[in-house]
Motif scaffolding. Structure first.
Motif, PDB file in Angstrom:
ATOM      1  N   VAL A 744       3.640   0.110  -1.655  1.00  0.00           N
ATOM      2  CA  VAL A 744       2.980  -0.755  -0.673  1.00  0.00           C
ATOM      3  C   VAL A 744       1.708  -1.367  -1.246  1.00  0.00           C
ATOM      4  O   VAL A 744       1.453  -2.562  -1.121  1.00  0.00           O
ATOM      5  CB  VAL A 744       2.666   0.037   0.616  1.00  0.00           C
ATOM      6  N   THR A 745       0.902  -0.551  -1.886  1.00  0.00           N
ATOM      7  CA  THR A 745      -0.401  -1.024  -2.355  1.00  0.00           C
ATOM      8  C   THR A 745      -0.369  -1.578  -3.777  1.00  0.00           C
ATOM      9  O   THR A 745      -1.363  -2.104  -4.254  1.00  0.00           O
ATOM     10  CB  THR A 745      -1.431   0.124  -2.297  1.00  0.00           C
ATOM     11  N   GLU A 748       2.114  -7.129  -5.679  1.00  0.00           N
ATOM     12  CA  GLU A 748       2.485  -7.921  -4.500  1.00  0.00           C
ATOM     13  C   GLU A 748       3.913  -8.444  -4.587  1.00  0.00           C
ATOM     14  O   GLU A 748       4.673  -8.417  -3.615  1.00  0.00           O
ATOM     15  CB  GLU A 748       1.522  -9.099  -4.347  1.00  0.00           C
ATOM     16  N   LEU A 751       6.554  -5.766  -3.931  1.00  0.00           N
ATOM     17  CA  LEU A 751       6.696  -5.458  -2.516  1.00  0.00           C
ATOM     18  C   LEU A 751       7.454  -6.563  -1.793  1.00  0.00           C
ATOM     19  O   LEU A 751       8.323  -6.293  -0.955  1.00  0.00           O
ATOM     20  CB  LEU A 751       5.304  -5.266  -1.897  1.00  0.00           C
ATOM     21  N   THR A 795       1.050  -7.843   4.692  1.00  0.00           N
ATOM     22  CA  THR A 795      -0.410  -7.768   4.821  1.00  0.00           C
ATOM     23  C   THR A 795      -0.804  -6.608   5.721  1.00  0.00           C
ATOM     24  O   THR A 795      -1.784  -5.888   5.450  1.00  0.00           O
ATOM     25  CB  THR A 795      -0.954  -9.096   5.385  1.00  0.00           C
ATOM     26  N   ARG A 798      -0.256  -3.069   4.020  1.00  0.00           N
ATOM     27  CA  ARG A 798      -1.166  -2.863   2.882  1.00  0.00           C
ATOM     28  C   ARG A 798      -2.598  -2.576   3.341  1.00  0.00           C
ATOM     29  O   ARG A 798      -3.452  -2.236   2.515  1.00  0.00           O
ATOM     30  CB  ARG A 798      -1.149  -4.097   1.968  1.00  0.00           C
ATOM     31  N   ASN A 799      -2.858  -2.728   4.651  1.00  0.00           N
ATOM     32  CA  ASN A 799      -4.224  -2.559   5.147  1.00  0.00           C
ATOM     33  C   ASN A 799      -4.291  -1.688   6.398  1.00  0.00           C
ATOM     34  O   ASN A 799      -5.230  -1.810   7.193  1.00  0.00           O
ATOM     35  CB  ASN A 799      -4.834  -3.930   5.429  1.00  0.00           C
ATOM     36  N   ASN A 803      -4.409   2.584   3.884  1.00  0.00           N
ATOM     37  CA  ASN A 803      -4.072   1.741   2.729  1.00  0.00           C
ATOM     38  C   ASN A 803      -5.102   0.630   2.605  1.00  0.00           C
ATOM     39  O   ASN A 803      -5.522   0.042   3.606  1.00  0.00           O
ATOM     40  CB  ASN A 803      -2.682   1.110   2.908  1.00  0.00           C
ATOM     41  N   ALA A 805      -5.424  -2.788   0.286  1.00  0.00           N
ATOM     42  CA  ALA A 805      -4.929  -3.689  -0.762  1.00  0.00           C
ATOM     43  C   ALA A 805      -5.098  -5.118  -0.261  1.00  0.00           C
ATOM     44  O   ALA A 805      -5.311  -5.359   0.928  1.00  0.00           O
ATOM     45  CB  ALA A 805      -3.463  -3.385  -1.076  1.00  0.00           C
TER      46      ALA A 805
END
Length: 850
Positions: A744-745, A748, A751, A795, A798-799, A803, A805
């Protein structure tokens, strides 16, 4: 061997040769322009069928849309200015036409042409009505009419200056299908139109598709995008957009298949992205759709039974037509290629450009073949395509075109049809016809004839004389189109009808129930009488129709549907669509009715969605009450679900300090250790506090990425939480955790490739290997999602959950999608890592010196 034996031998050989399917003429290196009689020899078609020529130049030129009218005549939209040379120099010239073609001698070929309207600039839409047509040209929509019966337009009135206003052929409103519900819908558009009491009504609707739009027997709208061959609506138009406090992520724009593979029978070097690895195979043939368009549902009986309900998709860049068999399972539709490796129709002629399909009164499948070298608009032509086009002389000649018909081999029955000659009663009985063309046309003609004398005949047909459910459904919508809906008659019919017919009765009764409390009350009684609803499709419509019901019936019905079908996101969205303004009251009702006693992932998702809609509704008292709900249930699972909704809304900069409170809630006095509470706190302000006053690390994304993050949560709950859990912790026997996952992190593109193509186990996450049976063997592709939706989900994950990123943009997803064209199988972990490593190595290679 005697003479008789030799004769028998040669006769046998002749019979065998005649039975063998002829092979299409092989491709040639120079792709010359051929006469229609020669082009027909280049076709491959399903066994047992044949291609017949209906019309060719000079009778027809550059056909882009074709439709039959009630007299059996073929209307053709001719986009004569489109890319007739490499620069598209004729695009702005008034050279387009709309023609009406007729077969006057009954031989199956068109031989007479009437120019209904000419002098048009890039015409692109056609919607037929009584004595004229809706026509889109010159970046606007016009109502055109023939006033004296010669079928040459005498009147042209501007209806909508916003229709197709951007002018780019590939990305402007187009098409028109007159739907079962009596509205005209377009592709690439948020607009719909309806002729009512002599006036044209304009309305907004959901955005759909790119080029071409059609419907199935149930009136479900079907469309596609150049990169994704089949999409459709699982719910009636404008039902999932009723609740302005909730954004549905299901129901509309449902991808019917992730299969993008195509099987041309010639090389396709002149495609726009032919230089990108994975676009073409080693022989230069297209690997997947690049210009899918104009889906066509086969709703007739001339072709063998196995073709009924099939959906055909045009792929002009690949010189082919794809066939899909449709599976209906409950409320879901899916599609599959019945013959992988061989297309329904394909050509070895590079200029064969199927761009539109329709059904004729004879039941044949008609194909508009633009027959030209260039089909990519100049706005998007790459240097590669320009070079290939000139190299292969595909820039000339222009001004050609054909229309083909696909029928059973040997078919030669071309009887003329004129439904205007039928009496009212005969036209009503035609609503029972086996072919959808006749049902659609009869419905339209009856509505245009009008008159209360029809109503009793139609009601009698529904009650006693119709022999099919489809006939009754069209009759019901005919009453709706006439403005002659009798709620008492429909309520009586409801109890005596099949589930299929009941769904349409509910839809039609909604408008009457909105205006009349007595009708709403009686409709509620009818639904309670069949509750709990067992049939999935009827339950879905009941959830939608609940929007017009009164309480307590409304809440009781929706709760029952949630209990039986709430594990499916589609049903949760349906329930939400009926709750605008009632979300907080429904939450309170569910609490009192002990709905929250037993925890489940589906209930948690729905509760969060419900709370999110409360915040979207912007009522400060209701939003503040959500804080009390969280505090009162601090150790209960429902508290976490409601808090998550507040946190998501609080993560958007535009929502900072949105609600004023009299004092600081006790709940926010302990935010230091809880990121969710810190985010939720950003929604509020009170004396001595506003979010701007505090410095925190919650809103680390820029404003645009915050919107993606918030949207991503809802899309994640719909598409991903079932396997990875709403908290990202993973679900046993479904999917691994996303919390702290290096997948995930990390990179890009890696993923994005997982969502675009899927991945199969085993897979290592945080040092632990996951494989069957601990997780599913394969995570499926989500390639039918648009770039923005994928970017939002990525998005978000990842956040969230600790997490951290960077955001992922729709542009990155789109670029990754293009550079991975031709990928039709899910990745293995090792293969994907190797692929990313290779990309990184190529990126770091020094550029060669000029």
């Amino acid at each position: 061997m005697n003479r008789l034996s030799w004769k028998v031998f040669f006769c046998s050989i002749s019979i065998l040769a005649a039975c063998k399917e002829p092979k299409p003429m092989p491709e040639t290196p120079d792709s010359p322009a051929r006469a229609a009689e020669e082009e027909i020899l280049t076709f491959q078609i399903d066994p047992g069928l044949e291609v017949q020529l209906v019309a060719s130049e000079p009778l027809v030129e550059s056909p882009v849309i074709i439709q039959f009218d009630e007299r059996g005549r073929l209307w053709v939209v001719e986009m004569r200015g489109y890319m007739n040379d490499i620069d598209g120099s004729e695009e702005g010239q008034p050279v387009g036409s709309i023609a009406i073609l007729e077969d006057t001698d009954g031989d199956g070929k068109m031989d007479h042409r009437i120019v209904y309207l000419d002098g048009l600039i890039m015409p692109r839409a056609l919607g037929l009505f009584e004595n004229g047509a809706l026509v889109a040209e010159n970046n606007a929509l016009w109502v055109t009419e023939d006033l004296d019966g010669d079928w040459i337009a005498d009147k042209k009135t501007l209806l909508d200056s916003t229709y197709a206003a951007n002018g780019i052929p590939e990305h402007s409103d187009n098409g028109f299908v007159r739907n079962l519900d009596n509205w005209y819908y377009s592709a690439k558009s948020r607009l719909r139109y309806r002729l009512q009491d002599g006036e044209w009504i304009r309305d907004s609707t959901e955005f759909r598709g790119q080029w071409g739009i059609t419907q199935d027997d149930q009136g479900r709208l079907i469309y596609n995008y150049n990169w994704s061959q089949l999409h459709g609506d699982l719910v009636p138009p404008n039902t999932f957009s009723r609740n302005k406090n909730h954004q549905a992520n299901t129901g509309i724009d449902h991808g019917l298949t992730i299969d993008r593979r195509v099987y041309p029978i010639r090389s396709n070097l002149a495609v726009n992205r032919g230089y990108i690895p994975g676009t073409l195979d080693s022989t230069g043939r297209l690997l997947e759709f690049t210009s899918a368009s104009a889906p066509t549902v086969y709703r007739a009986s001339l072709l063998p039974q196995e073709y009924h309900g099939n959906m055909f998709v045009m792929e002009n860049a690949g010189n082919l037509v794809k066939r899909n068999v449709i599976r209906e399972e409950g409320v879901k539709l899916s599609a599959e290629d019945p013959n992988p490796g061989r297309e329904f129709m394909a050509s070895t002629d590079e200029r064969f450009r199927p761009v539109y399909g329709t059904l004729g009164p004879d039941g044949g499948l008609y194909i508009a073949d633009m027959y030209q070298g260039i089909v990519q608009h100049g706005s998007y032509m790459t240097d590669y395509l320009r070079e290939q086009t000139l190299l292969r002389n595909l820039d000339q000649p222009g001004h050609m075109g054909r229309i083909w018909r696909i029928v059973p081999k040997g078919h030669s029955n071309f009887e003329s049809v004129n439904l205007t000659d039928l009496s009212d009663e005969d036209l009503i009985f035609t609503l029972d016809h086996a072919d959808g063309w006749y049902r659609d046309m009869s419905q339209r003609l009856l509505i245009e004839r009008g008159g209360l004398s029809l109503v009793n005949l139609i009601e009698e047909f529904i009650r006693e004389k119709s022999k099919t459910d489809l006939g009754r459904i069209h009759a019901l919508w005919t009453l709706e189109g006439l403005g002659a809906v009798d709620p008492d008659f429909l309520l009586q019919s409801f109890g005596n009808s099949s589930n299929e017919v009941q769904r349409h009765i509910l839809r039609i009764l909604e408008k009457a129930a909105e205006k009349d409390e007595i009708v709403a009350r009686e409709l509620g009684k009818s639904l309670i009488a069949i509750s709990p609803v067992q049939d999935e499709s009827l339950a879905l419509q009941a959830a939608l129709t609940a929007s017009v019901l009164q309480n307590p019936v409304k809440f009781d019905l929706l709760k029952s549907i949630l209990e039986d079908f709430g594990s499916e996101a589609l049903f949760r969205d349906a329930v939400m669509s009926s709750l605008e303004g009632d979300e907080f009251e429904f939450l309170t009702y569910l609490e009192k009715e002990n709905f929250l006693e037993v925890q489940s992932e589906a209930k948690a998702i729905f509760l969060e969605t419900l709370a999110l809609a409360v915040v979207q509704g912007s009522d400060p008292d209701e939003t503040a009450s959500l804080l009390n709900f969280i505090a009162s249930k601090s150790t209960h699972w429902s508290s976490e679900a409601v808090l998550s909704a507040l946190a998501i809304q609080g993560s958007k900069a535009e929502n900072q300090g949105k609600f004023w409170l009299d004092r600081e809630p006790e709940l926010f006095q302990f935010t230091e250790q809880n990121q969710q509470l810190t985010r939720a706190k950003n929604l509020f302000r009170w004396e001595g506090f506003s979010p701007e006053m505090e410095s925190n690390n919650v809103l680390t994304l820029d404003a645009q990425s915050q919107v993606l993050f918030a949207d991503g949560r809802q899309k994640y709950l719909t598409s991903c939480a079932g396997c990875h859990a709403s908290n990202g912790g993973g679900v046993n026997r479904m999917g691994p955790p996303l919390v702290g996952s290096e997948w995930v992190t990390g990179d890009e593109r890696r993923l994005a490739l997982i969502l675009l193509h899927g991945i199969e186990g085993p897979i290592s996450v945080n040092g632990k290997e996951y494989d069957v049976p601990e997780i599913l063997p394969v995570m499926p592709s989500h390639s039918t999602m648009d770039d923005g939706s994928i970017a939002a989900i990525l998005t978000y994950i990842r956040n969230e959950w600790g997490n951290q990123a960077g955001p992922i943009s729709p542009r990155l997803v789109g670029g990754t999608r293009h550079t991975s064209q031709g990928r039709v199988y899910p990745w293995s972990a090792d293969e994907l890592n190797a692929h990313i490593s290779k990309l990184n190595q190529e990126k770091t290679k020094p550029n060669p010196k000029p």
